[in-house]
Design a protein around this motif. Structure first.
Motif, PDB file in Angstrom:
ATOM      1  N   ALA A   1      -2.564   4.673  12.920  1.00  0.00           N
ATOM      2  CA  ALA A   1      -2.454   5.107  12.237  1.00  0.00           C
ATOM      3  C   ALA A   1      -1.044   5.682  11.512  1.00  0.00           C
ATOM      4  CB  ALA A   1      -3.758   5.639  11.031  1.00  0.00           C
TER       5      ALA A   1
ATOM      6  N   GLU B   1      -4.129  -3.200  11.298  1.00  0.00           N
ATOM      7  CA  GLU B   1      -3.222  -3.296  11.627  1.00  0.00           C
ATOM      8  C   GLU B   1      -3.110  -1.825  12.889  1.00  0.00           C
ATOM      9  OE1 GLU B   1       1.552  -2.903  10.860  1.00  0.00           O
ATOM     10  OE2 GLU B   1       0.196  -3.727   9.148  1.00  0.00           O
ATOM     11  N   ALA B   2      -3.636  -0.735  12.209  1.00  0.00           N
ATOM     12  CA  ALA B   2      -3.625   0.168  13.555  1.00  0.00           C
ATOM     13  C   ALA B   2      -5.126   0.238  14.703  1.00  0.00           C
ATOM     14  CB  ALA B   2      -3.917   1.953  12.411  1.00  0.00           C
TER      15      ALA B   2
ATOM     16  N   PRO C   1       0.311  -1.503   0.525  1.00  0.00           N
ATOM     17  CA  PRO C   1       0.398   0.169   0.202  1.00  0.00           C
ATOM     18  C   PRO C   1       0.670   1.256   0.292  1.00  0.00           C
ATOM     19  CG  PRO C   1       0.226  -0.728   1.839  1.00  0.00           C
ATOM     20  CD  PRO C   1       0.853  -2.050   1.105  1.00  0.00           C
ATOM     21  N   GLY C   2       2.029   1.110  -0.549  1.00  0.00           N
ATOM     22  CA  GLY C   2       3.032   2.113  -0.520  1.00  0.00           C
ATOM     23  C   GLY C   2       3.034   2.995  -1.950  1.00  0.00           C
TER      24      GLY C   2
ATOM     25  N   GLN D   1      -5.022  -1.414   6.567  1.00  0.00           N
ATOM     26  CA  GLN D   1      -4.188  -1.059   7.503  1.00  0.00           C
ATOM     27  C   GLN D   1      -4.341  -0.585   8.430  1.00  0.00           C
ATOM     28  OE1 GLN D   1      -3.126   2.116   3.795  1.00  0.00           O
ATOM     29  NE2 GLN D   1      -0.907   1.845   4.014  1.00  0.00           N
TER      30      GLN D   1
ATOM     31  N   LEU E   1      -5.967   5.391   4.882  1.00  0.00           N
ATOM     32  CA  LEU E   1      -5.348   3.389   5.363  1.00  0.00           C
ATOM     33  C   LEU E   1      -6.423   2.781   5.047  1.00  0.00           C
ATOM     34  CD1 LEU E   1      -4.124   4.038   9.091  1.00  0.00           C
ATOM     35  CD2 LEU E   1      -3.285   4.084   7.073  1.00  0.00           C
ATOM     36  N   ASP E   2      -5.870   2.154   3.776  1.00  0.00           N
ATOM     37  CA  ASP E   2      -7.040   1.516   3.653  1.00  0.00           C
ATOM     38  C   ASP E   2      -7.359   0.439   4.583  1.00  0.00           C
ATOM     39  OD1 ASP E   2      -4.536  -0.905   3.704  1.00  0.00           O
ATOM     40  OD2 ASP E   2      -4.259  -1.131   1.702  1.00  0.00           O
TER      41      ASP E   2
ATOM     42  N   VAL F   1       1.731   3.204  10.869  1.00  0.00           N
ATOM     43  CA  VAL F   1       1.335   2.044  10.437  1.00  0.00           C
ATOM     44  C   VAL F   1       1.657   2.872   8.338  1.00  0.00           C
ATOM     45  CG1 VAL F   1      -0.650   0.359   9.204  1.00  0.00           C
ATOM     46  CG2 VAL F   1      -0.152   0.806  11.652  1.00  0.00           C
ATOM     47  N   PHE F   2       0.936   4.340   8.629  1.00  0.00           N
ATOM     48  CA  PHE F   2       1.299   4.905   7.392  1.00  0.00           C
ATOM     49  C   PHE F   2       2.431   4.681   6.809  1.00  0.00           C
ATOM     50  CE2 PHE F   2       1.414   8.265   4.943  1.00  0.00           C
ATOM     51  CZ  PHE F   2       0.276   7.564   3.689  1.00  0.00           C
TER      52      PHE F   2
ATOM     53  N   ARG G   1       5.446   3.438   7.865  1.00  0.00           N
ATOM     54  CA  ARG G   1       5.750   2.147   7.726  1.00  0.00           C
ATOM     55  C   ARG G   1       5.717   1.587   6.248  1.00  0.00           C
ATOM     56  NH1 ARG G   1       3.474  -1.919  11.139  1.00  0.00           N
ATOM     57  NH2 ARG G   1       3.762  -0.679  13.223  1.00  0.00           N
ATOM     58  N   THR G   2       5.032   1.860   5.801  1.00  0.00           N
ATOM     59  CA  THR G   2       4.759   1.309   4.864  1.00  0.00           C
ATOM     60  C   THR G   2       5.049   1.473   3.345  1.00  0.00           C
ATOM     61  OG1 THR G   2       2.261   1.873   4.648  1.00  0.00           O
ATOM     62  CG2 THR G   2       1.931  -0.288   5.235  1.00  0.00           C
TER      63      THR G   2
END
Length: 284
Positions: A125, A109-110, A29-30, A106, A102-103, A128-129, A131-132
């Motif tokens: 959030a 995960e958040a 998702p990056g 994500q 975030l999808d 996680v964002f 990180r990707t």
């Protein structure tokens, strides 16, 4: 006798971004495009564009851009189909405002990260964002103004000063031009869904479905094909003749229609020339 023409003070069109860092080819998702602005933020315009793009109520978006925070997308028919929208605002102004979506993966995960009492969902959030994201972009975000050398920037961009905000976007909008390969070999540039729909003589709803989900759409005997690559739509329109060839390949070889159309395109010198030009232009 000469008439002296007075300059008319026409309002300049609002520019939302003047720095674009494209990472759309990175793995999801990056696969984001970092859209930044050095000039003063037009909150009303900014909110309107993001509200339409991200599916967030305008009043909510305006508030988020002013104060920061998150918007968790509501369920549709009892099912959660989207994650959340976030706007990070540093009240000190040391870090530019940042917005992103975030999808579902994500978001899940958040939520796991936010189970710790010491971290909020908003902070989770952001964690996680970041990180990707691609390593290169992560490194740039740790530097002032994305590490850009202002001496090399366009003067109009540099004079705006520090970056005021960064939108991390993946959507198909007027701010991101796409190239569509036409049957006659032309590479036609389009932006938003309305422009794309008008070009091909289809409805906005059809355009939205095609560029978001991919697939094919018959248009006046021809066929419009869209393949989603790293979350981005790649579009080509085929003549009725080439469409017929593709259907023959489907019958003879048992190919999927998209694979058959690709084979036809690579064997068509006109379309192949367009594909080469598209690659040389970076697909944009």
């Amino acid at each position: 006798m000469f008439k002296i023409k007075k300059k008319t003070d026409k309002p300049k069109p609002t520019v939302l971004y003047n720095i674009i860092e494209d990472y759309s080819e990175f793995d999801a998702p990056g696969n984001v495009t970092a859209c930044a602005m050095t000039e003063k933020e037009d909150v009303a315009r900014h909110a309107k564009v993001l509200a339409e793009s991200c599916g967030v109520p305008l009043d909510t978006m305006t508030l988020l851009l002013s104060q920061g925070g998150i918007y968790v997308y509501p369920q549709e028919g009892g099912v959660l189909t989207k994650g959340l929208f976030a706007c990070r605002v540093d009240q000190t102004g040391a870090i530019p405002k940042q917005t992103y979506v975030l999808d579902l993966m994500q978001f899940a995960e958040a939520e796991q990260v936010a189970r710790s009492p010491s971290i909020s969902l908003e902070d989770a959030a952001a964690e996680v964002f970041i990180r990707t994201l691609p390593d290169e972009l992560t490194t740039k975000l740790q530097q002032k103004n994305l590490g850009l050398d202002y001496r090399t920037l366009d003067r109009a961009v540099a004079k705006g000063g520090d970056i005021k905000y960064i939108d991390f976007r993946k959507d198909w909008s007027p701010h991101f031009k796409r190239l569509c390969i036409m049957p006659d070999g032309r590479l036609v540039e389009t932006g938003g869904l309305e422009e794309f729909a008008q070009l091909h003589g289809i409805t906005s709803a059809q355009a939205k479905t095609l560029v978001e989900q991919g697939g094919t759409l018959e248009v006046n005997g021809e066929i419009l094909a869209c393949q989603i690559v790293n979350g981005q739509p790649a579009v080509a329109r085929f003549t009725a003749r080439n469409y017929a060839k593709a259907k023959e390949l489907v019958s003879a070889k048992g190919l999927h229609i998209m694979d058959a159309l690709s084979e036809v395109a690579y064997n068509d010198p006109v379309m192949m020339g367009s594909l080469v030009r598209k690659e040389l232009s970076g697909g944009r």
